[in-house]
Design a protein around this motif. Structure first.
Motif, PDB file in Angstrom:
ATOM      1  N   ARG A 299      -4.461  -0.295  -5.367  1.00 29.86           N
ATOM      2  CA  ARG A 299      -3.876   0.560  -6.403  1.00 29.86           C
ATOM      3  C   ARG A 299      -2.669   1.324  -5.877  1.00 29.86           C
ATOM      4  O   ARG A 299      -1.691   1.537  -6.600  1.00 29.86           O
ATOM      5  CB  ARG A 299      -4.929   1.544  -6.939  1.00 29.86           C
ATOM      6  CG  ARG A 299      -6.017   0.906  -7.782  1.00 29.86           C
ATOM      7  CD  ARG A 299      -6.752   1.964  -8.606  1.00 29.86           C
ATOM      8  NE  ARG A 299      -7.345   2.981  -7.768  1.00 29.86           N
ATOM      9  CZ  ARG A 299      -8.579   2.929  -7.280  1.00 29.86           C
ATOM     10  NH1 ARG A 299      -9.345   1.871  -7.517  1.00 29.86           N
ATOM     11  NH2 ARG A 299      -9.051   3.915  -6.541  1.00 29.86           N
ATOM     12  N   ALA A 300      -2.735   1.745  -4.616  1.00 24.66           N
ATOM     13  CA  ALA A 300      -1.615   2.475  -4.029  1.00 24.66           C
ATOM     14  C   ALA A 300      -0.363   1.610  -3.950  1.00 24.66           C
ATOM     15  O   ALA A 300       0.762   2.119  -4.032  1.00 24.66           O
ATOM     16  CB  ALA A 300      -1.991   2.973  -2.631  1.00 24.66           C
ATOM     17  N   LEU A 301      -0.532   0.298  -3.810  1.00 26.90           N
ATOM     18  CA  LEU A 301       0.614  -0.608  -3.677  1.00 26.90           C
ATOM     19  C   LEU A 301       1.205  -1.022  -5.022  1.00 26.90           C
ATOM     20  O   LEU A 301       2.327  -1.545  -5.057  1.00 26.90           O
ATOM     21  CB  LEU A 301       0.212  -1.861  -2.896  1.00 26.90           C
ATOM     22  CG  LEU A 301       0.063  -1.688  -1.384  1.00 26.90           C
ATOM     23  CD1 LEU A 301      -0.490  -2.968  -0.759  1.00 26.90           C
ATOM     24  CD2 LEU A 301       1.402  -1.334  -0.736  1.00 26.90           C
ATOM     25  N   ARG A 302       0.485  -0.812  -6.109  1.00 28.14           N
ATOM     26  CA  ARG A 302       0.984  -1.309  -7.409  1.00 28.14           C
ATOM     27  C   ARG A 302       2.341  -0.727  -7.802  1.00 28.14           C
ATOM     28  O   ARG A 302       3.198  -1.463  -8.298  1.00 28.14           O
ATOM     29  CB  ARG A 302      -0.061  -1.027  -8.498  1.00 28.14           C
ATOM     30  CG  ARG A 302      -1.209  -2.031  -8.470  1.00 28.14           C
ATOM     31  CD  ARG A 302      -2.322  -1.651  -9.414  1.00 28.14           C
ATOM     32  NE  ARG A 302      -3.526  -2.440  -9.144  1.00 28.14           N
ATOM     33  CZ  ARG A 302      -4.739  -2.121  -9.536  1.00 28.14           C
ATOM     34  NH1 ARG A 302      -4.921  -1.007 -10.229  1.00 28.14           N
ATOM     35  NH2 ARG A 302      -5.777  -2.879  -9.258  1.00 28.14           N
ATOM     36  N   PRO A 303       2.594   0.580  -7.630  1.00 26.29           N
ATOM     37  CA  PRO A 303       3.938   1.083  -7.965  1.00 26.29           C
ATOM     38  C   PRO A 303       5.039   0.395  -7.176  1.00 26.29           C
ATOM     39  O   PRO A 303       6.142   0.199  -7.683  1.00 26.29           O
ATOM     40  CB  PRO A 303       3.858   2.574  -7.618  1.00 26.29           C
ATOM     41  CG  PRO A 303       2.412   2.907  -7.694  1.00 26.29           C
ATOM     42  CD  PRO A 303       1.688   1.677  -7.223  1.00 26.29           C
ATOM     43  N   HIS A 304       4.748   0.011  -5.938  1.00 31.28           N
ATOM     44  CA  HIS A 304       5.755  -0.675  -5.122  1.00 31.28           C
ATOM     45  C   HIS A 304       6.001  -2.087  -5.640  1.00 31.28           C
ATOM     46  O   HIS A 304       7.124  -2.598  -5.551  1.00 31.28           O
ATOM     47  CB  HIS A 304       5.292  -0.715  -3.663  1.00 31.28           C
ATOM     48  CG  HIS A 304       5.124   0.643  -3.064  1.00 31.28           C
ATOM     49  ND1 HIS A 304       6.150   1.319  -2.447  1.00 31.28           N
ATOM     50  CD2 HIS A 304       4.054   1.468  -3.004  1.00 31.28           C
ATOM     51  CE1 HIS A 304       5.720   2.492  -2.032  1.00 31.28           C
ATOM     52  NE2 HIS A 304       4.447   2.606  -2.361  1.00 31.28           N
TER      53      HIS A 304
END
Length: 350
Positions: A299-304
């Motif tokens: 989830r932390a990587l989704r914005p990237h």
């Protein structure tokens, strides 16, 4: 009203008055232009020149802290390209900012939050449980990797050319003693044996194989049932002796399925993958607080991933460093429920 809009008769006194609350935003506001008179002094003791400072006056450039903070949030939280940020500033404030200037404003924001970035790194290194993942991102057209290190309260990002163990050594150092929740990528097991492998990855892969090969259907069903039973059994946080019993039974059940004979090569390869990570599938049973999946890091990587589609590639090392610091700090503030625009404006004024 005085008269009926239909027949024109006098209305007299109202028989009921309703209340209606309406929220509205102000018309686009003109920019505020402030002139600062900066006094310079010569110290009579050390003879150095000293210039007076004010928190609302930026140390460089002609744009104030509110402009810097808003441009940064528009780019990294709202994911607008520089052209769209330029349009938004013109529409809202009649403020002209070139794309090159917007990049420099984000650099100033990144410099202002450097101490915050460093503090987040220190907390990540001391974390008892850490969720880690990585995904590709291009820098100057070359493939690099953005790494996410996250806990329930902090997230830390770095972008490196390597996807190997040296990134883990750089970020976490040899002194890291926590448990890493991750996928099956080999560098994690080389870095530490305190690992929880991701069951979401395992079940997705077993489902995919079961859809292709009938031989794998019982295996997938057994893995899913085992996972469901374990997560349900742990819902009420059982004592250590119960957890140990569950751990032993789970290992025995998994060993039963991977010891079977399978005729299809892809199924055998999948079994080999399970077997290679055998010691890491049930860490969550005997360590309270460890989650069985790596969804936090994903989830932390989704914005990237979204930004990657918008930007295409980061232009240079400066842009990479800005990206790391700002995305780290915004993500962490978001986890804590803080207002990123207010927080960034306050940091710029320090």
């Amino acid at each position: 009203m005085d008269r009926c809009p239909d027949c024109g008769a006098e209305l007299g006194s109202p028989f009921r008055i309703d209340s209606k609350i309406v929220e509205e935003i102000p018309e686009p506001q003109p920019i505020m232009v402030t002139e600062y008179k900066i006094a310079h002094y010569k110290c009579p003791c050390c003879l150095k020149e000293v210039a007076a400072k004010d928190p609302s006056c930026p140390q460089e450039g002609k744009f104030g802290n509110n402009v810097i903070a808003l441009a940064t949030v528009l780019k990294y939280e709202d994911r607008l390209p520089h052209r769209k940020i330029h349009d938004a500033m013109m529409r809202l404030y009649r403020l002209k900012i070139s794309p090159a200037t917007i990049l420099d404003l984000t650099r100033r924001a990144a410099d202002a939050i450097q101490p915050e970035y460093d503090a987040i790194l220190r907390k990540i290194r001391r974390a008892p449980i850490l969720y880690v993942d990585e995904t590709g991102i291009r820098v100057q057209g070359e493939m690099c990797w953005i790494w996410a290190f996250t806990t329930p309260s902090e997230t830390f990002f770095v972008i490196r050319k390597s996807r190997g163990m040296k990134v883990l050594m750089e970020v976490l150092t040899r002194r890291f003693k926590g448990i890493i929740v991750c996928d099956g990528w080999k560098p994690y097991a080389r870095f530490t044996n305190r690992i929880q492998r991701c069951w979401a990855h395992l079940l997705r892969e077993s489902k995919d194989i079961a859809e292709k090969f009938e031989e794998a259907i019982p295996l997938h069903n057994a893995l899913k049932e085992l996972y469901d039973l374990l997560t349900k059994a742990l819902e009420n946080d059982p004592p250590p002796e119960v957890r140990m019993t569950l751990w032993e039974l789970a290992r025995e059940a998994l060993r039963h399925w991977i010891s079977k004979e399978y005729s299809i090569e892809k199924v055998r390869k999948f079994i080999g993958k399970i077997n290679n990570g055998f010691e890491y599938w049930f860490t969550f049973i005997i360590n309270p607080g460890v989650e069985p999946t790596n969804n936090r890091a994903e989830r932390a990587l989704r914005p990237h991933v979204v930004l990657r589609k918008i930007l295409g590639t980061l232009r240079n090392d400066k842009g990479t460093s800005i990206h790391e610091r700002i995305m780290t700090t915004l993500a962490t503030w978001g986890q804590k429920g803080l207002n990123s625009l207010q927080m960034l404006t306050a940091k710029l004024a320090c």
